[in-house]
Motif scaffolding. Structure first.
Motif, PDB file in Angstrom:
ATOM      1  N   UNK A  52       0.842  -1.140  -0.011  1.00  0.00           N
ATOM      2  CA  UNK A  52      -0.115  -0.085   0.030  1.00  0.00           C
ATOM      3  C   UNK A  52       0.922   1.242   0.173  1.00  0.00           C
ATOM      4  N   UNK A  53       2.082   1.209   0.768  1.00  0.00           N
ATOM      5  CA  UNK A  53       2.869   2.390   0.739  1.00  0.00           C
ATOM      6  C   UNK A  53       3.544   2.566  -0.297  1.00  0.00           C
ATOM      7  N   UNK A  54       4.064   1.498  -1.184  1.00  0.00           N
ATOM      8  CA  UNK A  54       4.466   1.631  -2.282  1.00  0.00           C
ATOM      9  C   UNK A  54       3.539   2.151  -3.548  1.00  0.00           C
TER      10      UNK A  54
ATOM     11  N   UNK B 248       3.757   5.715  -5.771  1.00  0.00           N
ATOM     12  CA  UNK B 248       3.960   5.719  -7.037  1.00  0.00           C
ATOM     13  C   UNK B 248       2.877   6.518  -7.626  1.00  0.00           C
ATOM     14  N   UNK B 249       1.462   6.518  -6.882  1.00  0.00           N
ATOM     15  CA  UNK B 249       0.452   7.432  -7.239  1.00  0.00           C
ATOM     16  C   UNK B 249       0.923   8.913  -7.119  1.00  0.00           C
ATOM     17  N   UNK B 250       1.646   9.318  -6.065  1.00  0.00           N
ATOM     18  CA  UNK B 250       2.235  10.405  -5.973  1.00  0.00           C
ATOM     19  C   UNK B 250       3.134  11.195  -6.741  1.00  0.00           C
TER      20      UNK B 250
ATOM     21  N   UNK C 262       3.999  14.164 -11.849  1.00  0.00           N
ATOM     22  CA  UNK C 262       4.208  14.005 -13.308  1.00  0.00           C
ATOM     23  C   UNK C 262       3.200  14.639 -14.199  1.00  0.00           C
ATOM     24  N   UNK C 263       2.039  14.359 -13.942  1.00  0.00           N
ATOM     25  CA  UNK C 263       0.584  14.640 -14.461  1.00  0.00           C
ATOM     26  C   UNK C 263       0.539  16.224 -14.263  1.00  0.00           C
ATOM     27  N   UNK C 264       0.697  16.870 -13.106  1.00  0.00           N
ATOM     28  CA  UNK C 264       0.441  18.182 -12.929  1.00  0.00           C
ATOM     29  C   UNK C 264       1.721  18.951 -13.607  1.00  0.00           C
ATOM     30  N   UNK C 265       2.838  18.627 -13.456  1.00  0.00           N
ATOM     31  CA  UNK C 265       4.028  19.314 -14.346  1.00  0.00           C
ATOM     32  C   UNK C 265       3.742  19.215 -15.795  1.00  0.00           C
TER      33      UNK C 265
END
Length: 185
Positions: A145-147, A151-153, A158-161
């Motif tokens: 879950x932490x991994x 990865x989601x963050x 990347x999407x935001x940039x």
């Protein structure tokens, strides 16, 4: 009063003064010794409890006070230094992880011996902690879950940039000029 009676009176007065002072002193020494043993036992208990599951806040606290609590035991402190040096390896390989585990076990063995548990807490006891499979599964699931969250963050970043570079925001003077144009019409 005879000389013998005077000597006995002096001895009685001295005893009345010295005995309570000696009792307090001896009592304090016994309490200090008892507290040191309790502190050593607490470190040993925490490290033994957590030896199979990895790091906890209690484990880190226990390790950080070994030099103070075991200041009178060079063997334990030497084993702690060896273990600490192993822990300082940034990304240990399989062989180094085995050496880290062995150093931890040797530290626990030295602490057990210093507490008088040489025969009761053996090398085999130290190396065979009980870890139920369900607990291992839960720990692995938590790690997954932490991994996934990491990865989601990263994907969101990347999407935001990419979105910002494709759609640049107007600066404040451009926004002000547009507002002025709309106000004049």
């Amino acid at each position: 009063m005879s000389t013998f009676e005077i000597i006995m009176a002096i001895i009685n007065v001295a005893a009345l003064i010295i005995v309570p002072i000696a009792a307090v002193f001896i009592g304090q020494k016994l309490q200090d010794r008892n507290q040191k043993r309790k502190d050593k036992m607490e470190i040993f208990r925490v490290l033994m409890m957590n030896r199979g599951i990895g790091w906890t806040a209690d484990t880190v606290r226990a390790l950080n006070i070994i030099d103070v609590v075991f200041s009178d035991n060079d063997s334990v402190r030497a084993r702690w230094r060896e273990y600490y040096n192993q822990l300082c390896i940034q990304t240990p390989n399989v062989m180094q992880r085995k050496q880290i585990q062995e150093a931890q076990d040797k530290l626990l063995e030295a602490i057990a011996q210093s507490l008088g548990y040489k025969k009761q807490v053996t090398w085999e006891t130290i190396q065979n902690p009980y870890i139920p499979q369900g607990m291992l599964n839960a720990m692995q699931q938590q790690q997954n879950i932490q991994n996934g969250q990491e990865q989601l963050a990263s994907a969101v970043e990347i999407f935001t940039k990419a979105f910002r570079s494709a759609n640049p925001q107007p600066d404040s003077t451009t926004v002000q000029r547009k507002e002025d144009i709309h106000a004049n019409t």
